[in-house]
Structures are given as structure tokens and as C-alpha cells.
Design a protein around this motif. Structure first.
Motif, PDB file in Angstrom:
ATOM      1  N   PRO A  54      41.729 -45.371 -33.382  1.00 44.01           N
ATOM      2  CA  PRO A  54      41.036 -46.252 -32.292  1.00 44.01           C
ATOM      3  C   PRO A  54      42.250 -47.107 -31.443  1.00 44.01           C
ATOM      4  O   PRO A  54      42.344 -48.136 -31.318  1.00 44.01           O
ATOM      5  CB  PRO A  54      39.860 -47.745 -32.632  1.00 44.01           C
ATOM      6  CG  PRO A  54      40.585 -47.113 -34.055  1.00 44.01           C
ATOM      7  CD  PRO A  54      40.871 -45.971 -34.343  1.00 44.01           C
ATOM      8  N   ILE A  55      42.733 -46.690 -30.708  1.00 41.45           N
ATOM      9  CA  ILE A  55      44.102 -47.307 -30.165  1.00 41.45           C
ATOM     10  C   ILE A  55      44.289 -48.407 -29.710  1.00 41.45           C
ATOM     11  O   ILE A  55      44.591 -48.699 -28.957  1.00 41.45           O
ATOM     12  CB  ILE A  55      44.934 -46.173 -28.854  1.00 41.45           C
ATOM     13  CG1 ILE A  55      44.052 -45.294 -27.679  1.00 41.45           C
ATOM     14  CG2 ILE A  55      45.483 -44.773 -29.700  1.00 41.45           C
ATOM     15  CD1 ILE A  55      44.579 -44.124 -26.893  1.00 41.45           C
ATOM     16  N   GLN A  69      40.345 -52.035 -36.111  1.00 39.80           N
ATOM     17  CA  GLN A  69      40.677 -51.295 -36.485  1.00 39.80           C
ATOM     18  C   GLN A  69      40.165 -51.198 -38.366  1.00 39.80           C
ATOM     19  O   GLN A  69      40.131 -50.565 -38.940  1.00 39.80           O
ATOM     20  CB  GLN A  69      41.928 -50.858 -36.752  1.00 39.80           C
ATOM     21  CG  GLN A  69      42.952 -51.026 -35.380  1.00 39.80           C
ATOM     22  CD  GLN A  69      44.264 -50.777 -35.755  1.00 39.80           C
ATOM     23  OE1 GLN A  69      45.039 -50.465 -36.904  1.00 39.80           O
ATOM     24  NE2 GLN A  69      45.143 -51.976 -35.019  1.00 39.80           N
ATOM     25  N   THR A  83      47.124 -57.291 -21.039  1.00 41.07           N
ATOM     26  CA  THR A  83      48.233 -56.003 -21.905  1.00 41.07           C
ATOM     27  C   THR A  83      47.663 -56.025 -22.954  1.00 41.07           C
ATOM     28  O   THR A  83      48.438 -56.949 -23.370  1.00 41.07           O
ATOM     29  CB  THR A  83      49.327 -55.650 -20.942  1.00 41.07           C
ATOM     30  OG1 THR A  83      50.013 -56.752 -21.077  1.00 41.07           O
ATOM     31  CG2 THR A  83      49.316 -55.256 -19.578  1.00 41.07           C
ATOM     32  N   GLY A  84      47.224 -55.143 -23.300  1.00 43.71           N
ATOM     33  CA  GLY A  84      47.485 -54.996 -24.985  1.00 43.71           C
ATOM     34  C   GLY A  84      45.758 -54.872 -25.822  1.00 43.71           C
ATOM     35  O   GLY A  84      45.636 -53.691 -25.432  1.00 43.71           O
ATOM     36  N   VAL A  85      45.697 -55.110 -26.600  1.00 46.42           N
ATOM     37  CA  VAL A  85      44.561 -54.947 -27.634  1.00 46.42           C
ATOM     38  C   VAL A  85      43.490 -55.566 -27.930  1.00 46.42           C
ATOM     39  O   VAL A  85      43.477 -57.104 -27.759  1.00 46.42           O
ATOM     40  CB  VAL A  85      44.774 -53.454 -28.914  1.00 46.42           C
ATOM     41  CG1 VAL A  85      45.494 -52.695 -29.187  1.00 46.42           C
ATOM     42  CG2 VAL A  85      45.800 -54.700 -30.181  1.00 46.42           C
ATOM     43  N   ASP A 115      42.126 -50.266 -29.688  1.00 45.88           N
ATOM     44  CA  ASP A 115      41.654 -52.183 -31.110  1.00 45.88           C
ATOM     45  C   ASP A 115      42.650 -52.434 -31.481  1.00 45.88           C
ATOM     46  O   ASP A 115      43.468 -52.668 -32.175  1.00 45.88           O
ATOM     47  CB  ASP A 115      40.433 -51.724 -31.539  1.00 45.88           C
ATOM     48  CG  ASP A 115      39.285 -50.906 -31.146  1.00 45.88           C
ATOM     49  OD1 ASP A 115      39.110 -51.902 -30.105  1.00 45.88           O
ATOM     50  OD2 ASP A 115      39.222 -50.134 -31.800  1.00 45.88           O
TER      51      ASP A 115
END
Lengths: 391, 261
Positions: B49-50, B57, B178-180, B52
Motif C-alpha cells: 500500500p504505497i 499499513q 503531499t504525503g501518505v 498509505d
């Protein structure tokens, strides 16, 4: 630059990444196109490849091994490149590109630690802050490279998805998360010919020099083409580098995948031999996946081949039949590792030992006059501790 | 297809189906719906899960190690639908859909009562087979817009998304930062400016996700022109912390959702 490697109805490659990264991929592609045409930068790259990295690397006629295997064996000595592996070709190119793009931070993933160490080397050379993501399993088996990275001044970020588990694929996931978060100032220096476009094409371009030199050198030695070029395939950067120059020639291209404990054991990293079309880490290629789309953990004695995917151009070459890929087991690789050390006094990386093992098999059907070229992608110092009890 | 009125503020609440157990995630869905969630977001588990952060995760890891299959997942979605009648918004990574097969996957999703699907690793360029297969089954393909997305690209995404406004209600999923995925302390000026920028280009409902965990966050987003917000990680955190105390888990989740509405 082609975004896809289309075969029948399948478009291998592509850009399967979160929207946040798409503008960065366009920025990268556009910058790379300018970088390719910039004579000053190209001259600088050539200069660094020559003066800093030590290119060209020798194409060495391994007479002892040839005698043993009954045909003419040449070794492309990427193990002699500064940094100890072909990875330097790629990181020099991409680090120059990162500087050209004004990026102030490098991130990288690493399996065996070779790409991580190579990126850290560039961080030191260009004075750019560098963070390397590395799985905890790999940190345990590749201490030497971890030390190198630290000495170069990089931060090594351990990746652990659950207790004691973490390898190359997890390191890539974590590097992608870092990039999604810090995309504006950070350059993701990807280590292989996988990932989203333009990485597969760009990394191939930086590795092409291997095959270009092989071609010149084999003509200088033998004045003819080899019967086969053999390389190991994890993500596949050294292999595509060795193969690319020969795509239109009558030369067999053979890739050695991580057969681990054997395909039937389920413990391997043979994405082409035993995988299927799948979307992983930004591209559609081959990967080890189940019916639900979950990616399997790969396994290999060699950290650099311990990856459930492979670059999309290899998937394409496999489907078209232009290149052929075979699994090589841990045991075969260890035997080859020992054989090259004992016959030629050259200790190959465990990754490269897979290519040597495939050559040993392939040589059984060869004539004395046939020429086989093995890409010795890296040197084996890093692996000695790991294989201590097997020697 | 239920007609969702995305006005004046749509609250989308997330859960990871199968986490901490299938039964508890069904209970959580019911609690979320009763507490005021307009749409239930189902974050389906994937091994890589890139997009997350750590909270999701961990939940995905637990779900996968419990051998919760996609077949189990579809059965659970159906149960959630039957018991809540809530609009369901599914997040699924591309390889899952690819392996099951586009047609088959969306057919199953439609059969389970899914109304919206977002594929976090299929951006505009790769969206065609996903969006078309969704459309064929009466499911709206949800596009993402990120703070890094420039105006020209926003226009292209809006253009594609518009194909789904009729006959389906749709929305755009704005990634706040920008980010998870994961909780963050506040809503930045940059996020506000970003929402205004997208708002000026389209009247499609804008739902903002990533990092939202408080009423003030949502108020700030709505003031900037958003139509709703997604909250997921805080719910998973509660489920994680109270997994041994199911009743307290549900009460705490209910209180959290009520505090947002």
C-alpha cells in the motif's frame, strides 16, 4: 521516449503511481530529455564514467573457466567498476540529472546494498543529502554495504513491515512514500529498470554502456559476435544494459532469475519464470502475485535478486521470445561462486554467480568455438560473511 | 444506485474491511453510519500500500495475515450494504483489480453494493480500463487531485470525471497534502489555497482526504469551498487501541464521528 513496451494486448510499463507523483514524473522525463541533449552534461558524464568510475571495464577471456566448460568464456568485469558493481553507471547519470534539476535531497531503495552504497557515494561526491531505505533482513545480511553508506554520510533508514521482515520490495514502498511526501525537493534515484516511466527507459540508457563496450571489445578480441550474452536478473538493470546493444543481432540473450530453493518450493524470486502479468511499483510487468492480487514475498540467497517483480522491458523481451529467462537455485549459484573464485581468482557477487551458473548449464550444449559472454555485474566481497559456513 | 446529496457537508468515514476482525469491521460500519457518516469508505487491503501511512499499513498487514480473501471482502461489503444501506466508496489498489480481471472485479463490486471506486495507483493516464469497467457496472470511478497537480491537469481530470456526473453522482477526491494517509495536526494554508484553486475550475463536489481528524479541520475545508471530508486513520487507530474491548471501541468511534459532524 516510449512509455509502454506493448506486446499483443498488454502494455508493459506505464505509470501506476498516486496522482501526487505524476507531475514529478513529467518533470523528470522533461528534464531527462534536456539532459540527454546537453553536450556539456554528457561530456561531464563521460568524463566521470572514465576518470571516476573506471570505464571501460575489461572484457576478460577467462581461459581457465573456458577450459573447464569447453567453450570460450568472456567475463564483462563490471565488478571492477568503482563501487564494485554496475550500479555506478546508473547513479552517476541520475545524480548528475538530480543536480541539473536543482534537487537538494536524494532518496534510494536498496536490496543487497549495492545501489544504496552507490547512491550514498554520489551523495558524498555531489554533496547532496542522501537517505537510503533498506529492509531489515538485508541490513542483517549486508553489513559491509551498510557501513559504506554510513561512511559516505548517508542516512540508512531500516524498513520493517512486521517483526524481522523487510526486504527490497518493502524498501521501495517506503521510498515511494517518502517521495510522495517530499516530492518537491527530493530526487528518487531508482536503482533498476523497473518502476514507473521514465525510470525503466532512463536506467536502461545509463546501463547501455555495458553492452556497447562488450560489442566493441568482443570484436577487438574475436572479430565476431558471441553466441550468447548471459546476465542475472533481479529488477534487471545489468541484464538490460548487457542485452540492449545486441537486440537486433543474432545473439542469444539469457537472463538468470533467482530460483531460490527451487520453483516448486515457492521460495524464489523468479518473476518471469513463475510470475504473471501484474502491476507492482509503478509499472505493469511480471511479478509474483496470487489470484487476489497480493504480492508474494520473494526469496533468494542473494539480496539483490530477492524481489518479486522485474523491469517491464524484460517482461516484453520474454513475451516476444527475444530473451530467455531461467531460474538458478541458491545451490547452483553457490557452486558457481566457488568455481569462479577457484578457477579464475575472481569472487563474483552472489547475484552475478547466478549468471555464471546459467552459463555453466548453457555451455553443456556449446561447441569449443562458441563464445559466451557473462556479465559479472558485481564483486562478491559483500557476500563473504553471509556464505562463510558454505565455503 | 442511491442518489447521494453532497450538500451541505458530506462526511466520509473510513474503515479497513476485516480489521480488526470481519465481525468488528461490520459493527464499525454500522456505528459509523448511525453516528452520521454519509458515505462509508472501505479501504481494501493490499500487500504493497504505497499511498498509505503506518496506521493503514499495519491494518492491511493484519488483515492479510488473517487470510481474509477478496471473496471474503466482497461478502463483507454486501453485508455492510444490507445492514446500513449506506453509499459505499471502495479504495482498491490496481493489481487487485488487474488480477481478478476488470470486468469480473467491477461486476462483483456492483453486486456487493459498491457505489464508488478509487484506485490510488491508477492516475489519469492509466485510468481508462478502470473507469470504463466501473461505468459499465454503474459504479463511479473517483479521480484524485493532489496539491502537485497543475491547473492544466486539473482540467483534464475534471473533464474525465464529468463523464461520471450523469447518470451517476460523483466527486473528486482531493489529497490535502503531499504525503501518505494518516492524521495531521492542522489544515495548512497551502491546503486551503489548493482547495480554492480546484474549486475555481469545477462545480463537481470536492471531497478532501488525508490527515483530517477534527471538526475545525472540516470547517476550514468547507470554508475554502470543499463539499466534504474523509476521515479514516483515526478510526483505525481507535479500532487498534481498543481491539480487545469491542463495546468501548464502538462507543469511542461513535463519539469521534459525532464530534466531527
Amino acid at each position: 521516449m516510449p512509455k509502454y513496451f506493448p506486446y499483443n494486448t498488454v502494455n508493459y510499463g506505464g505509470q501506476y503511481v498516486p496522482e501526487t507523483l505524476m507531475p514529478a514524473l513529467y518533470e523528470l522525463e522533461e528534464a531527462y530529455e534536456r539532459f540527454k541533449r546537453d553536450e556539456k552534461l554528457q561530456t561531464e558524464l563521460q568524463h566521470l564514467l572514465h576518470e571516476y568510475a573506471g570505464r571501460p571495464t575489461p572484457l576478460y577471456h577467462a581461459r581457465n573457466l573456458s577450459e573447464k566448460l569447453g567453450c570460450k568464456i568472456y567475463l564483462k568485469r563490471e565488478d571492477l567498476l568503482h563501487g564494485g558493481a554496475h550500479k555506478t553507471n546508473n547513479v552517476l547519470g541520475q545524480a548528475l540529472l538530480a543536480r541539473f534539476m536543482g534537487k537538494t535531497r536524494l532518496i534510494a531503495e536498496t536490496g543487497a546494498g549495492m545501489h544504496g552504497a552507490a547512491t550514498a557515494m554520489m551523495g558524498a561526491f555531489f554533496n547532496i543529502k542522501t537517505v537510503v531505505y533498506m529492509g531489515v533482513e538485508d541490513i542483517a545480511r549486508q553489513k559491509l554495504n551498510v557501513l559504506k553508506m554510513k561512511l559516505y554520510g548517508a542516512i540508512v533508514h531500516p524498513v520493517e513491515i512486521r517483526a524481522g521482515v523487510g526486504s527490497l520490495k518493502d524498501a521501495i514502498n517506503e521510498a515511494l512514500r517518502d517521495w510522495v511526501t517530499n516530492v518537491r525537493d527530493t530526487y528518487y534515484l531508482f536503482g533498476t529498470v523497473a518502476g514507473p516511466h521514465p525510470y525503466p527507459t532512463m536506467v536502461r540508457d545509463f546501463q547501455r554502456v555495458i553492452g556497447q563496450e562488450i560489442k566493441e571489445q568482443i570484436f577487438a578480441h574475436e572479430n565476431r559476435l558471441p553466441k550468447a550474452v548471459i546476465a542475472c536478473v533481479g529488477g534487471g538493470s545489468n541484464a538490460i544494459g548487457a542485452f540492449y546493444e545486441f537486440l537486433d543481432d543474432d545473439v542469444e540473450l539469457l537472463g538468470a532469475e533467482a530460483g531460490g530453493q527451487g520453483i516448486h518450493s515457492g521460495k524464489h524470486g523468479a518473476a518471469i519464470t513463475a510470475g504473471r502479468d501484474a502491476i507492482l511499483h509503478g509499472s505493469l510487468s511480471k511479478a509474483l502475485t496470487d489470484d487476489d492480487g497480493q504480492i508474494h514475498e520473494a526469496y533468494s540467497i542473494s539480496a539483490g535478486l530477492d524481489y518479486p517483480g522485474v523491469g517491464p522491458e524484460h517482461a516484453y523481451l520474454a513475451e516476444t521470445g527475444r530473451a530467455t529467462y531461467y531460474p538458478v537455485t541458491d545451490a547452483q549459484a553457490i557452486d558457481a561462486f566457488k568455481l569462479l573464485s577457484k578457477t579464475e581468482g575472481i569472487i563474483p557477487a552472489l547475484e552475478s554467480a547466478h549468471a555464471i551458473a546459467l552459463a555453466i548449464e548453457y555451455a553443456k550444449q556449446c561447441e569449443a568455438d562458441d563464445i559466451l559472454i557473462i556479465n559479472v555485474s558485481g564483486r562478491g566481497d559483500k557476500d563473504l560473511e553471509q556464505v562463510e559456513e558454505l565455503i | 444506485m442511491s442518489n447521494v446529496k453532497i450538500y451541505p457537508m458530506t462526511l466520509i468515514t473510513g474503515l479497513v474491511p476485516g480489521y480488526p476482525t470481519p465481525e468488528l469491521s461490520l459493527e464499525t460500519a454500522k456505528t459509523l453510519h448511525k453516528s452520521g457518516a454519509d458515505i462509508l469508505e472501505l479501504s481494501a487491503s493490499f500487500s504493497e500500500p504505497i499511498a498509505d501511512g503506518p496506521t493503514l499499513q499495519l491494518a492491511h498487514q493484519k488483515v492479510l495475515s488473517s487470510n481474509f480473501s477478496k471473496k471474503d471482502a466482497f461478502a463483507l461489503y454486501k453485508k455492510i450494504k444490507d445492514e446500513t444501506r449506506a453509499p459505499l466508496f471502495l479504495i482498491e489498489y490496481a493489481n487487485v483489480i488487474y488480477q481478478i480481471g476488470f470486468e469480473e472485479y467491477y461486476k462483483k463490486a456492483a453486486g456487493a453494493g459498491i457505489n464508488y471506486i478509487l484506485v490510488p495507483d491508477a492516475p489519469l493516464e492509466e485510468s481508462a480500463p478502470f473507469a470504463e469497467s466501473a461505468r459499465a457496472e454503474g459504479i463511479a470511478h473517483i479521480f484524485m487531485i493532489a496539491p502537485t497537480t497543475n491547473d492544466e491537469r486539473i482540467k483534464m481530470i475534471v473533464h474525465k470525471a464529468k463523464k461520471h456526473t450523469d447518470p451517476f453522482p460523483t466527486f473528486l477526491y482531493l489529497v490535502s497534502v503531499t504525503g501518505v494517509t494518516g492524521s495531521r495536526k492542522n489544515v495548512s494554508d497551502e491546503t486551503i489555497a489548493f482547495i480554492k484553486r480546484v474549486r475555481s475550475t469545477t462545480d463537481i463536489p470536492l471531497i478532501v482526504g488525508f490527515g483530517i481528524s477534527a471538526r475545525e479541520h472540516i470547517q476550514a475545508l468547507i470554508n475554502a469551498g470543499a463539499d466534504g471530508a474523509v476521515t479514516c486513520s483515526p478510526i483505525i487507530d481507535i479500532a487498534h487501541n481498543l481491539k480487545e474491548k469491542p463495546e468501548q471501541m464502538q462507543n469511542t468511534i461513535a463519539r469521534y464521528i459525532t464530534s466531527l459532524a
